[in-house]
Each structure stands twice: as C-alpha cells, then as structure tokens.
Design a protein around this motif. Sequence first.
Motif, PDB file in Angstrom:
ATOM      1  N   VAL A 164     -16.848 -60.937 -19.687  1.00  0.00           N
ATOM      2  CA  VAL A 164     -16.772 -59.502 -19.375  1.00  0.00           C
ATOM      3  C   VAL A 164     -15.777 -59.261 -18.242  1.00  0.00           C
ATOM      4  O   VAL A 164     -14.962 -58.331 -18.317  1.00  0.00           O
ATOM      5  N   GLN A 165     -15.813 -60.086 -17.218  1.00  0.00           N
ATOM      6  CA  GLN A 165     -14.881 -59.877 -16.102  1.00  0.00           C
ATOM      7  C   GLN A 165     -13.442 -60.079 -16.547  1.00  0.00           C
ATOM      8  O   GLN A 165     -12.543 -59.400 -16.054  1.00  0.00           O
TER       9      GLN A 165
ATOM     10  N   HIS B 138     -22.978 -54.762 -21.188  1.00  0.00           N
ATOM     11  CA  HIS B 138     -23.167 -55.757 -20.129  1.00  0.00           C
ATOM     12  C   HIS B 138     -23.191 -55.086 -18.753  1.00  0.00           C
ATOM     13  O   HIS B 138     -24.006 -55.457 -17.908  1.00  0.00           O
ATOM     14  N   LEU B 139     -22.326 -54.100 -18.543  1.00  0.00           N
ATOM     15  CA  LEU B 139     -22.289 -53.416 -17.250  1.00  0.00           C
ATOM     16  C   LEU B 139     -23.592 -52.674 -16.968  1.00  0.00           C
ATOM     17  O   LEU B 139     -23.965 -52.493 -15.800  1.00  0.00           O
ATOM     18  N   LYS B 140     -24.291 -52.263 -18.006  1.00  0.00           N
ATOM     19  CA  LYS B 140     -25.588 -51.592 -17.822  1.00  0.00           C
ATOM     20  C   LYS B 140     -26.648 -52.550 -17.297  1.00  0.00           C
ATOM     21  O   LYS B 140     -27.569 -52.137 -16.593  1.00  0.00           O
TER      22      LYS B 140
ATOM     23  N   TYR C 237     -10.466 -53.086 -20.401  1.00  0.00           N
ATOM     24  CA  TYR C 237     -11.399 -51.961 -20.467  1.00  0.00           C
ATOM     25  C   TYR C 237     -10.871 -50.793 -19.643  1.00  0.00           C
ATOM     26  O   TYR C 237     -10.873 -49.651 -20.084  1.00  0.00           O
ATOM     27  N   LYS C 238     -10.366 -51.101 -18.448  1.00  0.00           N
ATOM     28  CA  LYS C 238      -9.815 -50.077 -17.560  1.00  0.00           C
ATOM     29  C   LYS C 238      -8.611 -49.399 -18.215  1.00  0.00           C
ATOM     30  O   LYS C 238      -8.456 -48.181 -18.138  1.00  0.00           O
TER      31      LYS C 238
ATOM     32  N   GLY D  77     -15.407 -53.225 -30.499  1.00  0.00           N
ATOM     33  CA  GLY D  77     -16.466 -54.214 -30.288  1.00  0.00           C
ATOM     34  C   GLY D  77     -16.448 -54.784 -28.879  1.00  0.00           C
ATOM     35  O   GLY D  77     -17.502 -54.950 -28.256  1.00  0.00           O
ATOM     36  N   SER D  78     -15.271 -55.082 -28.365  1.00  0.00           N
ATOM     37  CA  SER D  78     -15.149 -55.610 -27.006  1.00  0.00           C
ATOM     38  C   SER D  78     -15.529 -54.551 -25.981  1.00  0.00           C
ATOM     39  O   SER D  78     -16.184 -54.840 -24.979  1.00  0.00           O
ATOM     40  N   LYS D  79     -15.123 -53.329 -26.237  1.00  0.00           N
ATOM     41  CA  LYS D  79     -15.458 -52.223 -25.345  1.00  0.00           C
ATOM     42  C   LYS D  79     -16.978 -52.042 -25.261  1.00  0.00           C
ATOM     43  O   LYS D  79     -17.530 -51.892 -24.166  1.00  0.00           O
TER      44      LYS D  79
END
Length: 67
Positions: free
Chosen positions: A8-9, A31-33, A15-16, A23-25
Amino acid sequence: MKNKCDIVQDLLFGYKDNTLKQGSKELVEEHLKMCRDCKNTWEQLHKEEKEKEEEKVEIDYLKNVKK
C-alpha cells in the motif's frame, strides 16, 4: 499485515496522482480505513504536497509582484 502495508505504501504516490487501476485504488482505500500507520503516512504525504502547492503559489505571486 506488514507485507500489505509495504504494498500500500508503494501505491500511495499512484493513489495521490490518481494513476492506479480501480482494483489497486480500492485496495489502498480499504487498507487506509483499517491501518493507522499507513493512514498516517498518507496524511503526511498529502500534507507535504499541499505545502508544496502553497509555496508554489507564493513564489508565483512574488514573481508577478517583481514584474
């Protein structure tokens, strides 16, 4: 979970920039949730980007004043 955090990192810049496939988004968003560490990393990245934007606006303004 650590391996997922690494993935994710690695995806946060895409993402930014909104360059990830759907799917990746979705993977990043879900994951951020759940992950405080990755969310903190995202918030720091977002904060740094915002500061750069503000600095650029200020520099552009000063260039116009100088003219």
